[in-house]
Design a protein around this motif. Structure first.
Motif, PDB file in Angstrom:
ATOM      1  N   GLU A 156       0.755  -1.378  -0.043  1.00 40.38           N
ATOM      2  CA  GLU A 156       0.075  -0.074  -0.005  1.00 40.38           C
ATOM      3  C   GLU A 156       0.923   1.126   0.070  1.00 40.38           C
ATOM      4  O   GLU A 156       1.541   1.461   0.921  1.00 40.38           O
ATOM      5  CB  GLU A 156      -0.836   0.143   1.162  1.00 40.38           C
ATOM      6  N   ILE A 157       0.731   1.971  -1.066  1.00 39.75           N
ATOM      7  CA  ILE A 157       1.556   3.230  -1.325  1.00 39.75           C
ATOM      8  C   ILE A 157       0.787   4.470  -0.810  1.00 39.75           C
ATOM      9  O   ILE A 157       1.154   5.352   0.051  1.00 39.75           O
ATOM     10  CB  ILE A 157       1.987   3.332  -2.773  1.00 39.75           C
ATOM     11  N   LYS A 158      -0.476   4.120  -0.961  1.00 37.30           N
ATOM     12  CA  LYS A 158      -1.403   5.347  -0.714  1.00 37.30           C
ATOM     13  C   LYS A 158      -2.793   4.936  -0.535  1.00 37.30           C
ATOM     14  O   LYS A 158      -3.144   4.061  -1.625  1.00 37.30           O
ATOM     15  CB  LYS A 158      -1.275   6.340  -1.496  1.00 37.30           C
ATOM     16  N   HIS A 159      -3.651   5.209   0.091  1.00 32.83           N
ATOM     17  CA  HIS A 159      -4.973   4.632   0.508  1.00 32.83           C
ATOM     18  C   HIS A 159      -5.967   5.608   0.741  1.00 32.83           C
ATOM     19  O   HIS A 159      -5.793   6.532   1.647  1.00 32.83           O
ATOM     20  CB  HIS A 159      -5.201   3.474   1.350  1.00 32.83           C
ATOM     21  N   HIS A 160      -7.023   5.752  -0.158  1.00 26.67           N
ATOM     22  CA  HIS A 160      -8.125   6.893   0.207  1.00 26.67           C
ATOM     23  C   HIS A 160      -8.726   6.766   1.488  1.00 26.67           C
ATOM     24  O   HIS A 160      -9.350   7.764   1.961  1.00 26.67           O
ATOM     25  CB  HIS A 160      -9.002   6.823  -0.961  1.00 26.67           C
ATOM     26  N   TYR A 161      -8.766   5.568   2.256  1.00 25.29           N
ATOM     27  CA  TYR A 161      -9.183   5.519   3.743  1.00 25.29           C
ATOM     28  C   TYR A 161      -8.551   6.564   4.479  1.00 25.29           C
ATOM     29  O   TYR A 161      -9.125   7.281   5.366  1.00 25.29           O
ATOM     30  CB  TYR A 161      -9.116   4.472   4.285  1.00 25.29           C
ATOM     31  N   HIS A 162      -7.136   6.835   4.136  1.00 27.79           N
ATOM     32  CA  HIS A 162      -6.536   7.656   5.019  1.00 27.79           C
ATOM     33  C   HIS A 162      -6.927   9.160   4.769  1.00 27.79           C
ATOM     34  O   HIS A 162      -6.420   9.928   5.705  1.00 27.79           O
ATOM     35  CB  HIS A 162      -5.001   7.567   4.585  1.00 27.79           C
TER      36      HIS A 162
ATOM     37  N   VAL B 145       1.058   9.713  -8.644  1.00 21.57           N
ATOM     38  CA  VAL B 145       1.022   8.773  -7.193  1.00 21.57           C
ATOM     39  C   VAL B 145       0.255  10.107  -6.498  1.00 21.57           C
ATOM     40  O   VAL B 145      -0.576   9.844  -5.595  1.00 21.57           O
ATOM     41  CB  VAL B 145       2.255   8.432  -6.901  1.00 21.57           C
ATOM     42  N   LYS B 146       0.629  11.201  -6.704  1.00 22.31           N
ATOM     43  CA  LYS B 146       0.527  12.452  -5.770  1.00 22.31           C
ATOM     44  C   LYS B 146      -1.107  12.679  -5.884  1.00 22.31           C
ATOM     45  O   LYS B 146      -1.696  12.908  -4.833  1.00 22.31           O
ATOM     46  CB  LYS B 146       1.206  13.507  -6.180  1.00 22.31           C
ATOM     47  N   ILE B 147      -1.710  12.583  -7.090  1.00 21.76           N
ATOM     48  CA  ILE B 147      -3.122  12.973  -7.263  1.00 21.76           C
ATOM     49  C   ILE B 147      -3.902  11.756  -6.979  1.00 21.76           C
ATOM     50  O   ILE B 147      -5.226  11.833  -7.065  1.00 21.76           O
ATOM     51  CB  ILE B 147      -3.326  13.415  -8.715  1.00 21.76           C
ATOM     52  N   ALA B 148      -3.784  10.672  -6.837  1.00 21.94           N
ATOM     53  CA  ALA B 148      -4.312   9.415  -6.748  1.00 21.94           C
ATOM     54  C   ALA B 148      -4.894   9.046  -5.331  1.00 21.94           C
ATOM     55  O   ALA B 148      -4.233   9.398  -4.362  1.00 21.94           O
ATOM     56  CB  ALA B 148      -3.345   8.097  -7.138  1.00 21.94           C
ATOM     57  N   ASP B 149      -6.108   8.409  -5.506  1.00 19.51           N
ATOM     58  CA  ASP B 149      -6.667   8.144  -3.890  1.00 19.51           C
ATOM     59  C   ASP B 149      -6.138   6.830  -3.523  1.00 19.51           C
ATOM     60  O   ASP B 149      -5.963   6.747  -2.151  1.00 19.51           O
ATOM     61  CB  ASP B 149      -8.184   8.181  -4.197  1.00 19.51           C
ATOM     62  N   LEU B 150      -5.829   5.944  -4.510  1.00 24.47           N
ATOM     63  CA  LEU B 150      -5.248   4.754  -3.984  1.00 24.47           C
ATOM     64  C   LEU B 150      -4.030   4.306  -4.895  1.00 24.47           C
ATOM     65  O   LEU B 150      -4.347   4.146  -6.156  1.00 24.47           O
ATOM     66  CB  LEU B 150      -6.448   3.525  -4.067  1.00 24.47           C
ATOM     67  N   VAL B 151      -2.983   3.844  -4.295  1.00 26.48           N
ATOM     68  CA  VAL B 151      -1.880   3.506  -5.077  1.00 26.48           C
ATOM     69  C   VAL B 151      -1.326   2.069  -4.461  1.00 26.48           C
ATOM     70  O   VAL B 151      -0.980   1.998  -3.173  1.00 26.48           O
ATOM     71  CB  VAL B 151      -0.748   4.437  -5.243  1.00 26.48           C
ATOM     72  N   THR B 152      -1.633   1.045  -5.342  1.00 28.48           N
ATOM     73  CA  THR B 152      -0.810   0.007  -4.811  1.00 28.48           C
ATOM     74  C   THR B 152       0.263  -0.489  -5.675  1.00 28.48           C
ATOM     75  O   THR B 152       0.111  -0.457  -6.748  1.00 28.48           O
ATOM     76  CB  THR B 152      -1.949  -1.390  -4.987  1.00 28.48           C
ATOM     77  N   GLU B 153       1.105  -1.041  -4.817  1.00 28.88           N
ATOM     78  CA  GLU B 153       2.458  -1.358  -5.849  1.00 28.88           C
ATOM     79  C   GLU B 153       2.681  -2.755  -5.658  1.00 28.88           C
ATOM     80  O   GLU B 153       2.868  -3.454  -4.702  1.00 28.88           O
ATOM     81  CB  GLU B 153       3.815  -0.719  -5.305  1.00 28.88           C
ATOM     82  N   MET B 154       2.784  -3.766  -6.858  1.00 27.20           N
ATOM     83  CA  MET B 154       2.781  -4.783  -6.914  1.00 27.20           C
ATOM     84  C   MET B 154       4.248  -5.266  -6.869  1.00 27.20           C
ATOM     85  O   MET B 154       4.800  -4.999  -7.804  1.00 27.20           O
ATOM     86  CB  MET B 154       2.051  -5.413  -8.299  1.00 27.20           C
ATOM     87  N   GLN B 155       4.882  -5.977  -6.017  1.00 28.42           N
ATOM     88  CA  GLN B 155       6.096  -6.462  -6.060  1.00 28.42           C
ATOM     89  C   GLN B 155       6.213  -7.933  -6.222  1.00 28.42           C
ATOM     90  O   GLN B 155       5.509  -8.515  -5.793  1.00 28.42           O
ATOM     91  CB  GLN B 155       6.842  -6.180  -4.420  1.00 28.42           C
ATOM     92  N   GLU B 156       7.257  -8.205  -7.107  1.00 24.41           N
ATOM     93  CA  GLU B 156       7.468  -9.470  -7.460  1.00 24.41           C
ATOM     94  C   GLU B 156       8.489 -10.292  -6.423  1.00 24.41           C
ATOM     95  O   GLU B 156       9.504  -9.828  -6.362  1.00 24.41           O
ATOM     96  CB  GLU B 156       8.209  -9.410  -8.624  1.00 24.41           C
ATOM     97  N   ILE B 157       7.974 -11.123  -5.631  1.00 22.64           N
ATOM     98  CA  ILE B 157       8.537 -11.652  -4.554  1.00 22.64           C
ATOM     99  C   ILE B 157       9.230 -13.178  -5.242  1.00 22.64           C
ATOM    100  O   ILE B 157      10.572 -13.560  -5.027  1.00 22.64           O
ATOM    101  CB  ILE B 157       7.748 -12.169  -3.447  1.00 22.64           C
ATOM    102  N   LYS B 158       8.481 -13.615  -6.125  1.00 25.08           N
ATOM    103  CA  LYS B 158       8.869 -14.830  -6.887  1.00 25.08           C
ATOM    104  C   LYS B 158       7.879 -15.049  -8.001  1.00 25.08           C
ATOM    105  O   LYS B 158       6.748 -15.074  -7.934  1.00 25.08           O
ATOM    106  CB  LYS B 158       8.583 -16.141  -5.648  1.00 25.08           C
ATOM    107  N   HIS B 159       8.782 -15.649  -9.010  1.00 24.29           N
ATOM    108  CA  HIS B 159       8.055 -15.824 -10.132  1.00 24.29           C
ATOM    109  C   HIS B 159       8.472 -16.995 -11.090  1.00 24.29           C
ATOM    110  O   HIS B 159       9.552 -17.388 -11.202  1.00 24.29           O
ATOM    111  CB  HIS B 159       8.132 -14.677 -11.392  1.00 24.29           C
TER     112      HIS B 159
END
Lengths: 173, 173
Positions: A156-162, B145-159
Motif C-alpha cells: 500500500e503506497i497510498k490509500h483513500h481511507y487515509h 501517485v500524488k493525485i491518486a486516491d489509492l496506489v498499490t505497488e505490486m512487488q514480485e517476490i517470486k515468479h
C-alpha cells in the motif's frame, strides 16, 4: 495445461482478492471450470456474487468462513468453521472438477493457527498437477512462499481511507 | 456514488492488469457500465476478451495500442497510435456513459514520453467526479501517485518464469 501453478497474492496493499477475481475472469474466458472459496465471510463481496451468476456452471463460489473478526465472541465455533472450510477446499481441489481453485484469505487460517500451517502447505505442495491454485491473504508464511510458483506482494503506497473517504460500492464491494 | 476515485496499480510484480479485471468483474456485478482501454496491444489478452462478451452492453473493451515493443521499427506510428488512444480515453471519460474506466498500461505512454505526463496527470486530476478511474502499468510517475486516491505497488517476490515455466493459458492470457 502442462503444470498446475501455485500462485500467492499477499501483502498489506489493496488488490489481492481483486487480482484473484481478475484471474477468474480471464480463466472463465477460456472455458475453465473455476472454484472460489472465501475463508473469511465479509460484507464487501456483493458485486462479485452477482457477476458470478453470469458464468453459471463455470464458476462455483463458496463463502464458507463464519465472518471471523477480532470481535468474535465464540472463537471455538470460528475455528471449527475454518477447519470445515479447509476440508471442503481439499475436496474441491481433489475432485478433478476444476482447472482453477481460488483460496481467498486462506493465509488467515494459518496466521491465527485455526488450521495447522504444515498441514495446509503440505497439501498444497502435492496438489494435482493439472490444476492451478491461487491463495490470497496478508502475511503468507515463509513455508508457503517457498513452495509457490508465483508470489506477488501488494504494497500500500497510498490509500483513500487515509483521507477519510468511505468504501465505495462497485469498487471495494 | 459519492466521489470518483483515481486508483493506480503499479510496480514490477504480476497482478496489475489482473487486479483491474477483478475490479471490473466486481463493478459489473453492481450493474456499472465499464470501459476498459488497453494502451499496449499484447498477445496475452484472449481470455478476458471472451469473458467480456458475457457482459454484453455493460463492458466496452478497446484494444487501441499498436503493440508497442522495443522491437518496433516505426516509433512514429506507435506514438501516433498512443496519442489517438489517449484522445479516445479522454472522450470515453468525458462521455458520461461509464461509472468505471480502466486505462490499462497507461503509464507506458508517460514513461516513453509518447504523451506528455503533465497533460495526462492534469486531465486525470480534474476527471468527472461521478466516475472511477483505474490506471495500471509499471513506473507510475510521482505526479500521478500524488493525485491518486489509492496506489498499490505490486512487488514480485517470486515468479515461475524464473524457474523456466512458460506462460499458462487461462492464467496469464
Amino acid at each position: 495445461m502442462k503444470k498446475g501453478l501455485l500462485m500467492v497474492y499477499t501483502g498489506k496493499g489493496k488488490g489481492k482478492t481483486t487480482a484473484a477475481l481478475g484471474m477468474i475472469f480471464r480463466a472463465l474466458g477460456h472455458g475453465f471450470k473455476v472454484c472460489m472459496i472465501q475463508f473469511i465471510k465479509g460484507a464487501w463481496r456483493y458485486g462479485e456474487l452477482i457477476s458470478a451468476k453470469r458464468f453459471g456452471e463455470l464458476l462455483d463460489l463458496h463463502v464458507l468462513g463464519k465472518g471471523f473478526t477480532w470481535k468474535s465472541k465464540d472463537i471455538e465455533k470460528d475455528v471449527q468453521a475454518a477447519r470445515e472450510a479447509w476440508r471442503f477446499a481439499k475436496e474441491s481441489i481433489n475432485s478433478g472438477k476444476y482447472q482453477l481453485v481460488v483460496l481467498d484469505e486462506l493465509t488467515y487460517l494459518m496466521k491465527y493457527k485455526m488450521v495447522d500451517e504444515d498441514e495446509i502447505v503440505g497439501f498444497l505442495k502435492s496438489h494435482p498437477k493439472d490444476l492451478h491454485i491461487v491463495v490470497t491473504g496478508r502475511d503468507a508464511p515463509e513455508s508457503l512462499v517457498k513452495i509457490a510458483d508465483l508470489v506477488t506482494e501488494m504494497q500500500e503506497i497510498k490509500h483513500h481511507y487515509h483521507s477519510g473517504i468511505k468504501a465505495q460500492k462497485g469498487i471495494e464491494y
